[in-house]
Design a protein around this motif. Structure first.
Motif: not given
Length: 240
Positions: A1-17, A35-38, A144-150
């Motif tokens: 999500g917007s506040g995460a180090f890896m903002k795209e879900i596939e990149e996040a799973f890749k890092l987790a693996r 977890s969701d960091m959007d 509220v549709m979205a909040i840019d966590a970053e």
């Protein structure tokens, strides 16, 4: 999500693996929980403000998302530490520790053991408060549709809760308290957030940044699960 180090879900799973594999090769059992960091977790961003929220959560009065993630991570830790046979049993254990107050008392013991002053935990009002507490108002009615966590994090940093450059002094009293989160209905003129500040110049810059982090729409958004997936040595599970 917007506040995460890896903002795209596939990149996040890749890092987790990768992180799980590193642990396994080092002879350790590792579980990665995604977890969701959007949007910001909980309702506060800032040093003393977050401590107060953590205390409230340990006392069973915290935001639902912060409590849910804390219970989930604690449950996985019990499984990894072989203190519970299953995740379901572990979750029951940690929830009982929270509801009974045992978790709160253990936290007080940990702070005292490290030389901390537990009086600040027993009475969070002892923390110095920011001189200015200014609401950021919605400019339109909707959801509220979205909040840019970053951006929220950057707004808190502009107030002085973090360092923009090495050597900057951190102001532990400043930060952001969110009044509305994703999916909440809001009316024009209603508070989206409260900025805690000690400098009017910093306040103005943070206000503009915070206001731009909120996206208001006419229809309620589809809500995502807080826990988006888990990666272990045996594979992965996804809920988003």
């Amino acid at each position: 999500g917007s506040g995460a180090f890896m903002k795209e879900i596939e990149e996040a799973f890749k890092l987790a693996r990768i992180m799980v594999e590193i642990g396994v090769q080092a002879g350790r059992e590792v579980i990665a929980v995604l977890s969701d960091m959007d949007q910001p977790l909980g309702c506060t961003v800032g040093n003393a403000l977050e401590v107060k929220e953590a205390v409230a959560t340990l006392q069973g009065q915290g935001p639902p998302d912060l409590e849910e993630l804390s219970l989930t991570l604690a449950a996985y830790m019990l499984v990894l530490g072989e203190k519970a046979p299953t995740l379901t049993a572990a979750h029951s254990q940690v929830e009982e520790m929270l509801r009974s107050g045992a978790g709160w008392q253990k936290f007080r013991e940990m702070v005292a053991a490290q030389g901390g002053d537990v009086a600040y935990l027993d009475d969070p009002g002892k923390y110095r408060c920011a001189e200015l507490q200014v609401p950021v108002l919605a400019g339109e009615t909707g959801y509220v549709m979205a909040i840019d966590a970053e951006k929220v994090g950057l707004a808190a940093m502009r107030l002085g809760s973090g360092r923009e450059k090495a050597g900057d002094k951190i102001d532990h009293s400043v930060g952001v308290v969110l009044c509305k989160k994703r999916g909440d209905q809001v009316a024009a003129g209603e508070s989206l957030a409260i900025l805690h500040a000690n400098d009017s110049y910093r306040l103005a810059a943070a206000r503009d940044l915070l206001l731009s982090s909120y996206h208001i729409g006419t229809q309620p958004p589809s809500l995502k699960p807080l826990i988006m997936g888990v990666v272990t040595r045996d594979g992965e599970q996804r809920w988003a």
